[in-house]
Motif scaffolding. Structure first.
Motif, PDB file in Angstrom:
ATOM      1  N   GLU A   1      -0.608 -15.887 -11.209  1.00  0.00           N
ATOM      2  CA  GLU A   1      -0.664 -15.159  -9.942  1.00  0.00           C
ATOM      3  C   GLU A   1       0.307 -13.986 -10.017  1.00  0.00           C
ATOM      4  OE1 GLU A   1      -2.051 -18.535  -6.763  1.00  0.00           O
ATOM      5  OE2 GLU A   1       0.085 -18.123  -6.900  1.00  0.00           O
ATOM      6  N   SER A   2       0.026 -12.943  -9.234  1.00  0.00           N
ATOM      7  CA  SER A   2       0.795 -11.698  -9.313  1.00  0.00           C
ATOM      8  C   SER A   2       1.253 -11.234  -7.952  1.00  0.00           C
ATOM      9  CB  SER A   2      -0.075 -10.590  -9.923  1.00  0.00           C
ATOM     10  OG  SER A   2      -0.533 -10.947 -11.191  1.00  0.00           O
ATOM     11  N   ILE A   3       2.185 -10.282  -7.993  1.00  0.00           N
ATOM     12  CA  ILE A   3       2.544  -9.507  -6.807  1.00  0.00           C
ATOM     13  C   ILE A   3       2.437  -8.034  -7.202  1.00  0.00           C
ATOM     14  CG2 ILE A   3       4.057 -11.271  -5.857  1.00  0.00           C
ATOM     15  CD1 ILE A   3       6.436  -9.560  -6.719  1.00  0.00           C
ATOM     16  N   VAL A   4       2.183  -7.180  -6.239  1.00  0.00           N
ATOM     17  CA  VAL A   4       2.050  -5.747  -6.484  1.00  0.00           C
ATOM     18  C   VAL A   4       3.113  -5.026  -5.671  1.00  0.00           C
ATOM     19  CG1 VAL A   4       0.522  -3.747  -6.282  1.00  0.00           C
ATOM     20  CG2 VAL A   4      -0.432  -5.988  -6.844  1.00  0.00           C
ATOM     21  N   ILE A   5       3.810  -4.102  -6.323  1.00  0.00           N
ATOM     22  CA  ILE A   5       4.851  -3.309  -5.670  1.00  0.00           C
ATOM     23  C   ILE A   5       4.447  -1.848  -5.729  1.00  0.00           C
ATOM     24  CG2 ILE A   5       7.282  -2.625  -5.735  1.00  0.00           C
ATOM     25  CD1 ILE A   5       7.821  -5.339  -7.128  1.00  0.00           C
ATOM     26  N   ASN A   6       4.401  -1.214  -4.584  1.00  0.00           N
ATOM     27  CA  ASN A   6       4.154   0.223  -4.483  1.00  0.00           C
ATOM     28  C   ASN A   6       2.863   0.667  -5.177  1.00  0.00           C
ATOM     29  OD1 ASN A   6       4.999   2.700  -3.419  1.00  0.00           O
ATOM     30  ND2 ASN A   6       5.816   3.331  -5.386  1.00  0.00           N
ATOM     31  N   ASN A   7       1.850  -0.154  -5.159  1.00  0.00           N
ATOM     32  CA  ASN A   7       0.526   0.156  -5.706  1.00  0.00           C
ATOM     33  C   ASN A   7       0.454   0.346  -7.212  1.00  0.00           C
ATOM     34  OD1 ASN A   7      -0.708   0.140  -3.130  1.00  0.00           O
ATOM     35  ND2 ASN A   7      -0.048   2.238  -2.784  1.00  0.00           N
ATOM     36  N   ASP A   8       1.578   0.426  -7.916  1.00  0.00           N
ATOM     37  CA  ASP A   8       1.492   0.700  -9.350  1.00  0.00           C
ATOM     38  C   ASP A   8       2.379  -0.179 -10.225  1.00  0.00           C
ATOM     39  OD1 ASP A   8       3.852   1.839  -8.509  1.00  0.00           O
ATOM     40  OD2 ASP A   8       3.492   3.783  -9.403  1.00  0.00           O
ATOM     41  N   ILE A   9       3.033  -1.185  -9.638  1.00  0.00           N
ATOM     42  CA  ILE A   9       3.829  -2.133 -10.410  1.00  0.00           C
ATOM     43  C   ILE A   9       3.276  -3.526 -10.125  1.00  0.00           C
ATOM     44  CG2 ILE A   9       6.117  -3.128 -10.779  1.00  0.00           C
ATOM     45  CD1 ILE A   9       7.261  -0.405  -9.809  1.00  0.00           C
ATOM     46  N   VAL A  10       2.886  -4.226 -11.185  1.00  0.00           N
ATOM     47  CA  VAL A  10       2.320  -5.566 -11.041  1.00  0.00           C
ATOM     48  C   VAL A  10       3.205  -6.540 -11.804  1.00  0.00           C
ATOM     49  CG1 VAL A  10       0.315  -7.040 -11.444  1.00  0.00           C
ATOM     50  CG2 VAL A  10      -0.013  -4.626 -10.878  1.00  0.00           C
ATOM     51  N   ILE A  11       3.653  -7.590 -11.123  1.00  0.00           N
ATOM     52  CA  ILE A  11       4.465  -8.631 -11.744  1.00  0.00           C
ATOM     53  C   ILE A  11       3.648  -9.917 -11.714  1.00  0.00           C
ATOM     54  CG2 ILE A  11       6.602  -9.958 -11.625  1.00  0.00           C
ATOM     55  CD1 ILE A  11       7.840  -7.483 -10.228  1.00  0.00           C
ATOM     56  N   THR A  12       3.419 -10.495 -12.899  1.00  0.00           N
ATOM     57  CA  THR A  12       2.581 -11.680 -13.034  1.00  0.00           C
ATOM     58  C   THR A  12       3.393 -12.833 -13.611  1.00  0.00           C
ATOM     59  OG1 THR A  12       0.665 -10.258 -13.467  1.00  0.00           O
ATOM     60  CG2 THR A  12       0.449 -12.575 -14.081  1.00  0.00           C
ATOM     61  N   VAL A  13       3.218 -14.022 -13.045  1.00  0.00           N
ATOM     62  CA  VAL A  13       3.837 -15.222 -13.604  1.00  0.00           C
ATOM     63  C   VAL A  13       2.995 -15.605 -14.818  1.00  0.00           C
ATOM     64  CG1 VAL A  13       4.457 -17.629 -13.225  1.00  0.00           C
ATOM     65  CG2 VAL A  13       4.692 -15.973 -11.362  1.00  0.00           C
TER      66      VAL A  13
END
Length: 70
Positions: free
Chosen positions: A10-22
Motif C-alpha cells: 500500500e502507498s501514500i502520495v505526497i504533493n501529487n508526485d511523491i509516492v511512498i510504498t510499503v
C-alpha cells in the motif's frame, strides 16, 4: 505529525508526485520504496544530519505557518 496505517504494497502520495510504498514488513523493520522527481533529495535522517551538520529542521504546522510574525 500525520500518522497513517498502511499494509504491504500500500502507498501514500505526497504533493501529487511523491509516492511512498510499503515494500516489506519484517519484524520491527519496515522497508519503504520512494518514487520522487530527480530534483527532490531523499535521505535517511542520519544521512541528512551528516550532510547538513545539524538535526533535521522542525516542520512548521499549519497554525505556525499562518500566524502573523511577532
Amino acid at each position: 505529525m500525520l500518522v497513517l496505517s498502511r499494509k504491504k504494497n500500500e502507498s501514500i502520495v505526497i504533493n501529487n508526485d511523491i509516492v511512498i510504498t510499503v515494500v516489506e514488513i519484517r519484524g520491527d523493520k519496515v522497508r519503504l520504496g520512494i518514487e520522487a522527481p530527480k530534483d527532490v533529495p531523499v535521505h535517511r535522517q542520519e544521512v541528512y544530519e551528516a550532510i547538513h551538520g545539524a538535526k533535521a529542521p522542525v516542520v512548521a504546522t499549519k497554525t505556525d505557518a499562518t500566524d502573523p510574525p511577532a
